[in-house]
Design an enzyme around this catalytic site. Structure first.
Site, short mmCIF file in Angstrom:
data_model
loop_
_atom_site.label_atom_id
_atom_site.label_comp_id
_atom_site.label_asym_id
_atom_site.label_seq_id
_atom_site.Cartn_x
_atom_site.Cartn_y
_atom_site.Cartn_z
CG LEU A 33 -1.85 -1.21 1.32
CD1 LEU A 33 -2.75 -1.08 2.56
CD2 LEU A 33 -2.71 -1.38 0.07
CB ALA A 35 0.13 8.32 -0.62
CG HIS A 37 -3.07 1.16 -2.40
ND1 HIS A 37 -1.72 1.04 -2.54
CD2 HIS A 37 -3.62 0.37 -3.35
CE1 HIS A 37 -1.45 0.21 -3.54
NE2 HIS A 37 -2.58 -0.20 -4.06
N GLY A 147 -8.74 3.25 -8.10
CA GLY A 147 -7.98 4.42 -8.55
C GLY A 147 -8.13 4.65 -10.05
#
Ligand code: PAF
Length: 279
Positions: A33, A35, A37, A147
């Site tokens: 992970l 930033a 995510h 995203g």
């Protein structure tokens, strides 16, 4: 934060959320992970009452010779980040909870999966559509967050959700970038310091091409210039640098209000992708 690895306890936990009248948000990930995510989690927290994040490195979306074995796995660190961000439940299934013995079903979204990354990574979007359909069925969220960085993936998932009657909301979250403009990606970790310095040529070439196209410069020549610029800046291969319709991903030869630039190129052993609106 509960960490759940088996379907029965997952169903029990989700049933409790539903009984309490909570709106459930799902953030599917493959871990490692960053930033980007965590921004998905943040948006999910804003819009939902209980956030379920999943971590599953899905083997069916990796092609032969791709980085499945090398893909970064750091569940303890990821879990700490998710807990600190207020995630209620981490769904980290064992492989047999996703692909039980004898598994034989494939979800394939034709058309929109072809071309762009689909051309360089045959079968990739079947693997994505299959695992995301499974995650949707396993968690039955009220909203799911993806995203925009993986723009074709988002378009494939939206199409699959419409076609298979998943009625929950699919939320696309704008790309998070480093200060110099490079889109955050788990694969940026593969870049050497020198490659990382050169990688910024990708967002720069895209910004310049977007401005040129929006101001009426010919599309084909602008895209050819942008590709040449990448090849002259340390990228040794450009898979595509194209203007597409933002919704259908149909190839565009002229500027329209819903145009989006999408590009993929290789630097060192890393393949980078990016996309931006043209307006
Ligand atoms: O974008 C990703 O991390 C993956 O493709 C997804 C959506 C979690 C499916 O494995």
């Amino acid at each position: 934060m509960q960490i759940v690895r088996q379907l029965n306890p997952l169903r029990n936990a989700l049933a409790e959320f539903r009984t309490a009248g909570l709106k459930i948000g799902l953030v599917p990930t493959m871990g490692a992970l960053h930033a980007g995510h965590m921004r998905l989690v943040e948006v999910a927290k804003e819009r939902c009452d209980a956030v379920v994040a999943s971590i599953f490195v899905n083997p069916t979306q990796f092609g032969e010779g791709e980085d499945l074995d090398a893909y970064p796995r750091q569940e303890a660190a990821d879990a700490a980040l998710l807990k600190a961000a207020g995630v209620e439940l981490l769904w980290a299934p064992t492989a047999d909870q996703v692909y039980p013995s004898g598994y034989a079903t494939n979800v394939s979204v034709s058309g929109i999966s072809d071309g762009l990354c689909g051309a360089a990574r045959p079968g990739h979007f079947d693997g994505v559509a299959t695992v995301v359909a499974k995650l949707f069925n396993q968690t039955r969220p009220d909203a799911a967050f993806f995203g925009e960085k993986d723009y074709q993936q988002l378009a494939v998932i939206r199409r699959m959700a419409r076609d298979l009657d998943f009625t929950h909301e699919i939320v696309g979250v704008p790309t998070v970038r480093d200060p110099d403009g490079l889109a955050l990606s788990s694969r940026n970790a593969y870049l050497t310091a020198e490659e990382r310095g050169k990688a910024v040529a990708l967002p720069q070439a895209m910004q310049e091409a977007a401005i040129a196209i929006a101001s009426g410069k010919p599309v084909a020549a602008t895209l050819a210039d942008a590709k040449a610029r990448l090849l002259g800046s340390g990228f040794h291969q450009v898979d595509y640098f194209e203007l597409r319709d933002a919704d259908t991903l149909a190839l565009l030869h002229d500027f329209t209000k819903s145009a989006r630039l999408l590009a993929a190129g290789h630097i060192g052993r890393t393949r980078l992708i990016d996309n931006i609106p043209v307006s």
